[in-house]
Motif scaffolding. Structure first.
Motif, PDB file in Angstrom:
ATOM      1  N   MET A   1      47.480   9.610 -94.627  1.00 26.42           N
ATOM      2  CA  MET A   1      46.375  10.005 -95.483  1.00 26.42           C
ATOM      3  C   MET A   1      45.181  10.344 -94.584  1.00 26.42           C
ATOM      4  N   THR A   2      44.605  11.508 -94.792  1.00 28.77           N
ATOM      5  CA  THR A   2      43.456  11.918 -93.997  1.00 28.77           C
ATOM      6  C   THR A   2      42.182  11.256 -94.516  1.00 28.77           C
ATOM      7  N   ILE A   3      41.129  11.334 -93.728  1.00 32.53           N
ATOM      8  CA  ILE A   3      39.841  10.758 -94.139  1.00 32.53           C
ATOM      9  C   ILE A   3      39.337  11.427 -95.425  1.00 32.53           C
ATOM     10  N   PRO A   4      39.346  12.762 -95.533  1.00 39.68           N
ATOM     11  CA  PRO A   4      38.909  13.379 -96.799  1.00 39.68           C
ATOM     12  C   PRO A   4      39.775  12.965 -97.998  1.00 39.68           C
ATOM     13  N   GLU A   5      41.071  12.827 -97.801  1.00 39.67           N
ATOM     14  CA  GLU A   5      41.945  12.375 -98.888  1.00 39.67           C
ATOM     15  C   GLU A   5      41.617  10.946 -99.307  1.00 39.67           C
ATOM     16  N   LEU A   6      41.359  10.099 -98.331  1.00 37.76           N
ATOM     17  CA  LEU A   6      41.005   8.714 -98.621  1.00 37.76           C
ATOM     18  C   LEU A   6      39.665   8.648 -99.356  1.00 37.76           C
ATOM     19  N   GLU A   7      38.723   9.438 -98.916  1.00 39.93           N
ATOM     20  CA  GLU A   7      37.417   9.478 -99.574  1.00 39.93           C
ATOM     21  C   GLU A   7      37.563   9.967-101.013  1.00 39.93           C
ATOM     22  N   GLN A   8      38.380  10.967-101.236  1.00 38.86           N
ATOM     23  CA  GLN A   8      38.624  11.467-102.587  1.00 38.86           C
ATOM     24  C   GLN A   8      39.312  10.420-103.444  1.00 38.86           C
ATOM     25  N   TRP A   9      40.217   9.661-102.850  1.00 39.18           N
ATOM     26  CA  TRP A   9      40.895   8.607-103.598  1.00 39.18           C
ATOM     27  C   TRP A   9      39.884   7.599-104.137  1.00 39.18           C
ATOM     28  N   PHE A  10      38.944   7.184-103.289  1.00 39.10           N
ATOM     29  CA  PHE A  10      37.937   6.222-103.727  1.00 39.10           C
ATOM     30  C   PHE A  10      37.050   6.801-104.827  1.00 39.10           C
ATOM     31  N   LYS A  11      36.833   8.105-104.804  1.00 42.07           N
ATOM     32  CA  LYS A  11      36.022   8.741-105.849  1.00 42.07           C
ATOM     33  C   LYS A  11      36.781   8.826-107.173  1.00 42.07           C
ATOM     34  N   SER A  12      38.091   8.763-107.120  1.00 46.67           N
ATOM     35  CA  SER A  12      38.898   8.967-108.324  1.00 46.67           C
ATOM     36  C   SER A  12      39.287   7.666-109.035  1.00 46.67           C
ATOM     37  N   VAL A  13      38.980   6.518-108.440  1.00 49.37           N
ATOM     38  CA  VAL A  13      39.354   5.246-109.066  1.00 49.37           C
ATOM     39  C   VAL A  13      38.108   4.488-109.507  1.00 49.37           C
ATOM     40  N   GLU A  14      38.322   3.567-110.421  1.00 48.24           N
ATOM     41  CA  GLU A  14      37.233   2.692-110.835  1.00 48.24           C
ATOM     42  C   GLU A  14      37.067   1.611-109.775  1.00 48.24           C
ATOM     43  N   LEU A  15      35.877   1.542-109.221  1.00 49.82           N
ATOM     44  CA  LEU A  15      35.609   0.586-108.152  1.00 49.82           C
ATOM     45  C   LEU A  15      35.306  -0.790-108.745  1.00 49.82           C
ATOM     46  N   PRO A  16      35.754  -1.831-108.086  1.00 50.98           N
ATOM     47  CA  PRO A  16      35.489  -3.177-108.596  1.00 50.98           C
ATOM     48  C   PRO A  16      34.016  -3.542-108.450  1.00 50.98           C
ATOM     49  N   ALA A  17      33.594  -4.511-109.229  1.00 52.75           N
ATOM     50  CA  ALA A  17      32.217  -4.982-109.163  1.00 52.75           C
ATOM     51  C   ALA A  17      32.043  -5.894-107.953  1.00 52.75           C
ATOM     52  N   ALA A  18      30.878  -5.806-107.355  1.00 49.02           N
ATOM     53  CA  ALA A  18      30.542  -6.673-106.223  1.00 49.02           C
ATOM     54  C   ALA A  18      29.838  -7.905-106.768  1.00 49.02           C
ATOM     55  N   PRO A  19      29.809  -8.962-106.063  1.00 50.40           N
ATOM     56  CA  PRO A  19      30.392  -9.162-104.736  1.00 50.40           C
ATOM     57  C   PRO A  19      31.888  -9.458-104.813  1.00 50.40           C
ATOM     58  N   LYS A  62      41.416  -0.290-100.169  1.00 50.94           N
ATOM     59  CA  LYS A  62      42.278   0.519-101.037  1.00 50.94           C
ATOM     60  C   LYS A  62      43.460  -0.321-101.532  1.00 50.94           C
ATOM     61  N   LEU A  63      44.074  -1.074-100.646  1.00 49.39           N
ATOM     62  CA  LEU A  63      45.195  -1.933-101.009  1.00 49.39           C
ATOM     63  C   LEU A  63      44.764  -3.004-102.007  1.00 49.39           C
ATOM     64  N   LEU A  64      43.584  -3.563-101.810  1.00 52.38           N
ATOM     65  CA  LEU A  64      43.057  -4.564-102.737  1.00 52.38           C
ATOM     66  C   LEU A  64      42.861  -3.970-104.127  1.00 52.38           C
ATOM     67  N   ILE A  65      42.312  -2.773-104.196  1.00 50.93           N
ATOM     68  CA  ILE A  65      42.105  -2.107-105.496  1.00 50.93           C
ATOM     69  C   ILE A  65      43.443  -1.801-106.146  1.00 50.93           C
ATOM     70  N   GLU A  66      44.382  -1.273-105.368  1.00 53.21           N
ATOM     71  CA  GLU A  66      45.704  -0.929-105.916  1.00 53.21           C
ATOM     72  C   GLU A  66      46.438  -2.172-106.442  1.00 53.21           C
ATOM     73  N   SER A  67      46.268  -3.283-105.772  1.00 55.36           N
ATOM     74  CA  SER A  67      46.968  -4.497-106.180  1.00 55.36           C
ATOM     75  C   SER A  67      46.380  -5.087-107.471  1.00 55.36           C
ATOM     76  N   ASN A  68      45.178  -4.673-107.825  1.00 54.12           N
ATOM     77  CA  ASN A  68      44.539  -5.178-109.039  1.00 54.12           C
ATOM     78  C   ASN A  68      44.551  -4.176-110.179  1.00 54.12           C
ATOM     79  N   LEU A  69      45.233  -3.051-110.019  1.00 55.26           N
ATOM     80  CA  LEU A  69      45.293  -2.052-111.094  1.00 55.26           C
ATOM     81  C   LEU A  69      46.232  -2.476-112.201  1.00 55.26           C
TER      82      LEU A  69
END
Length: 69
Positions: A1-19, A62-69
């Motif tokens: 996965m390239t850097i632009p692809e990874l960046e696009q992936w993060f833009k396409s998913v719902e990000l978890p709440a911090a902290p 990314k792995l953490l987000i995928e494991s919680n989907l």
């Protein structure tokens, strides 16, 4: 996965709440700041031993987000 692809992936998913903990030693207080502070140097410089940890943390997040989907 390239850097632009990874960046696009993060833009396409719902990000978890911090902290949240990426691992026992890495706490993310601001998800958007975490992503920008990691992608910014990777956009400017190809993967080197100096910025490899940035990519490693992004992939772990990314792995953490995928494991919680």
């Amino acid at each position: 996965m390239t850097i632009p692809e990874l960046e696009q992936w993060f833009k396409s998913v719902e990000l978890p709440a911090a902290p949240l903990y990426l691992n026992p030693a890495t706490k993310i207080n601001d998800v958007n700041y975490f992503l920008e502070s990691h992608f910014s140097p990777l956009r400017d410089t190809p993967i080197t031993s100096i910025n490899q940890p940035l990519l490693d943390r992004l992939l772990a997040f990314k792995l953490l987000i995928e494991s919680n989907l």
